[in-house]
Every structure is written in C-alpha cells, then in structure tokens.
Design a protein around this motif. Structure first.
Motif, PDB file in Angstrom:
ATOM      1  N   GLN A   1       5.710  -3.981  -6.171  1.00 52.77           N
ATOM      2  CA  GLN A   1       5.563  -2.664  -6.776  1.00 52.77           C
ATOM      3  C   GLN A   1       6.312  -1.608  -5.964  1.00 52.77           C
ATOM      4  OE1 GLN A   1       1.255  -2.586  -6.928  1.00 52.77           O
ATOM      5  NE2 GLN A   1       1.265  -2.899  -9.147  1.00 52.77           N
TER       6      GLN A   1
ATOM      7  N   ALA B   1       9.657   0.388  -7.308  1.00 53.75           N
ATOM      8  CA  ALA B   1       9.659   1.852  -7.363  1.00 53.75           C
ATOM      9  C   ALA B   1      10.819   2.425  -6.562  1.00 53.75           C
ATOM     10  CB  ALA B   1       8.338   2.409  -6.844  1.00 53.75           C
TER      11      ALA B   1
ATOM     12  N   ARG C   1      13.912   4.567  -7.959  1.00 54.06           N
ATOM     13  CA  ARG C   1      14.178   5.894  -7.399  1.00 54.06           C
ATOM     14  C   ARG C   1      15.619   6.008  -6.917  1.00 54.06           C
ATOM     15  NH1 ARG C   1      13.383   8.802  -2.581  1.00 54.06           N
ATOM     16  NH2 ARG C   1      12.816   6.969  -1.394  1.00 54.06           N
TER      17      ARG C   1
END
Length: 80
Positions: free
Chosen positions: A48, A52, A56
């Motif tokens: 996770q 992310a 980003r």
C-alpha cells in the motif's frame, strides 16, 4: 476539497517526476515481447505504501521493479 488535494498531488508529481529516459526505453523494448507475470509476496502495508508513493511520483511500480532488477542483474544480450 478535491481541488485542494489535486493541487497537492500535482505539485508532488512535478517535484519528484523522474526523467530517466533509459528506463522508459527499456520498458518499451521489453513490452514489445509477450508479457508474463512476476509475482512477489510482500506485506500488505508495504504494498500500500509503495503503491501510494508510486502514484504520487507518477510512475508505475512495474518501471521501478524493472529498473531495480536491471541494476542488480543487468540485461541479457538480446536486450542491450
């Protein structure tokens, strides 16, 4: 509210977007072949986090994995 976070995400992408053309060229060369899965089991929390961070940075986890494996093990002669 979405606009506020969208601006933050866009700024982060602009600041950290890698411009490594060799990775892009390698990905393009590799994807011209039949693709297969490379399955790696990792803790969910790490996946996770990495997902992310990749999002980003506006890069794919595939490109990061290909880059890391290429740096560690190199390429076969057929891909040089």
């Amino acid at each position: 509210m979405a606009g506020k976070f969208g601006d933050i995400i866009q700024k982060a992408r602009q600041e950290e977007k890698p411009d490594d053309q060799s990775t892009i060229q390698l990905e393009n060369q590799i994807t011209s072949e039949r693709e297969v899965n490379l399955c790696v089991k990792v803790p969910k929390s790490l996946r996770q986090h990495w997902a992310a961070e990749a999002k980003r940075a506006d890069i794919t986890m595939t490109s990061v994995i290909i880059q890391a494996l290429t740096q560690k093990f190199g390429l076969p002669d057929s891909h040089k």
